[in-house]
Design an enzyme around this catalytic site. Structure first.
Site, PDB file in Angstrom:
ATOM      1  N   ALA A  18      -0.920 -69.467 -11.630  1.00  0.00           N
ATOM      2  CA  ALA A  18      -1.082 -69.457 -10.176  1.00  0.00           C
ATOM      3  C   ALA A  18      -0.526 -70.729  -9.552  1.00  0.00           C
ATOM      4  CB  ALA A  18      -2.561 -69.288  -9.820  1.00  0.00           C
ATOM      5  N   CYS A  31      14.455 -67.851  -9.024  1.00  0.00           N
ATOM      6  CA  CYS A  31      13.347 -68.794  -8.984  1.00  0.00           C
ATOM      7  C   CYS A  31      12.377 -68.506 -10.136  1.00  0.00           C
ATOM      8  CB  CYS A  31      12.646 -68.737  -7.637  1.00  0.00           C
ATOM      9  SG  CYS A  31      11.637 -67.243  -7.375  1.00  0.00           S
ATOM     10  N   CYS A  77      11.055 -64.992 -10.493  1.00  0.00           N
ATOM     11  CA  CYS A  77      11.992 -64.050 -11.113  1.00  0.00           C
ATOM     12  C   CYS A  77      11.773 -64.015 -12.621  1.00  0.00           C
ATOM     13  CB  CYS A  77      13.433 -64.458 -10.818  1.00  0.00           C
ATOM     14  SG  CYS A  77      13.930 -64.301  -9.088  1.00  0.00           S
ATOM     15  N   CYS A 109      -4.133 -75.254 -22.975  1.00  0.00           N
ATOM     16  CA  CYS A 109      -4.350 -75.867 -24.279  1.00  0.00           C
ATOM     17  C   CYS A 109      -5.788 -75.713 -24.766  1.00  0.00           C
ATOM     18  CB  CYS A 109      -3.998 -77.352 -24.208  1.00  0.00           C
ATOM     19  SG  CYS A 109      -2.266 -77.661 -23.819  1.00  0.00           S
ATOM     20  N   CYS A 138      12.170 -65.074  -3.571  1.00  0.00           N
ATOM     21  CA  CYS A 138      13.581 -65.323  -3.273  1.00  0.00           C
ATOM     22  C   CYS A 138      14.408 -64.069  -3.018  1.00  0.00           C
ATOM     23  CB  CYS A 138      14.221 -66.134  -4.395  1.00  0.00           C
ATOM     24  SG  CYS A 138      14.351 -65.263  -5.975  1.00  0.00           S
TER      25      CYS A 138
END
Length: 257
Positions: free
Chosen positions: A131, A172, A175, A188, A248
């Protein structure tokens, strides 16, 4: 102009023909935003400060934990329990007191994220969730700010550079990842990570930022570079536009949130 004492400090870097004195001048006047001060961000920041980036902004809302120490190499035992940005700033100033460092001890979102991105010449995304990465990508795309995006998990790392300033019509980050959630954990704490893999991607991120900020090296179309720490091999994949990209693709936009 590079001052005499600065020339002495950066002489090895200035001696590289692709950088030279003009490139060092550009670095000294550049502004880089590092979002995330974990393993990626600490490794990248140390080399950025060493290279003479003029203004370095580091953003993270977390405190240093003992489990961070094996891979977040800027932190020390005595930093445990302190804000990451404060501990990292101290280390960076000890490395190069000429660098101007501003800390943001909060989670960047919305208009504040867009403002900080718009002020920077290069943004290095060292965040650890999808996000946030989408929000950073959108802010960089809208403000036409260069983006270096790195990630690492387990034995694997990846890095992509989006030169939105010189190539505004390139694909971008959305994509590449056109969804909002990963099917498996990508942080992690959930999946684990090998420290040197994080360091490699962080240093690679710094290298790409230095190339952009120097203004001396021509940008290329975005390529996903993937590193496998088990076999030591790199792979490169060329990125293509998603015709239905919310960021984009022509005529389609989504608001930053």
């Amino acid at each position: 102009m590079v001052l005499d004492n600065q020339f002495q400090r950066y002489v090895r870097q200035i001696s590289v023909p692709e950088i030279a004195e003009r490139g060092q001048e550009n670095l000294l006047s550049s502004h880089v935003l590092v979002i995330g001060c974990g393993g990626l961000g600490t490794a990248a920041s140390l080399y950025l400060a060493g290279a003479g980036i003029g203004r370095l902004v580091i953003a993270d809302q977390d405190i240093v934990e003992r489990s961070n120490l094996p891979r977040q190499i800027a932190y020390r035992e005595e930093d445990v329990g302190t804000p990451k940005v404060a501990a990292l700033k101290q280390q960076l100033l000890e490395r190069n007191e000429d660098v101007s460092i501003r800390t943001i001890n909060t989670f960047l979102t919305g208009n504040q994220l867009k403002l900080e991105v718009s002020l920077a010449d290069v943004v290095i995304d060292c965040s650890d969730n999808l996000a946030t990465r989408h929000a950073i990508n959108h802010a960089c795309y809208e403000t036409k700010t260069n983006l270096v995006s790195g990630a690492a998990i387990g034995w694997n790392g990846q890095l992509t550079v989006f030169s939105f300033v010189s190539q505004p019509s390139i694909p971008c980050y959305r994509c590449l990842y056109p969804f909002d959630d990963m099917s498996s954990p990508t942080d992690c704490s959930s999946s684990g990570v090998v420290g040197p893999v994080v360091g490699m991607i962080g240093i690679y991120s710094a290298l790409e930022a230095i190339k952009i900020a120097s203004g001396r090296i021509q940008s290329v179309s975005p390529t996903l570079k993937m590193f496998n720490g088990l076999n030591g091999q790199w792979q490169s994949l060329k990125l293509h536009h998603d015709p239905e990209c919310k960021v984009c693709a022509s005529g389609q936009k989504e608001s930053i949130s």
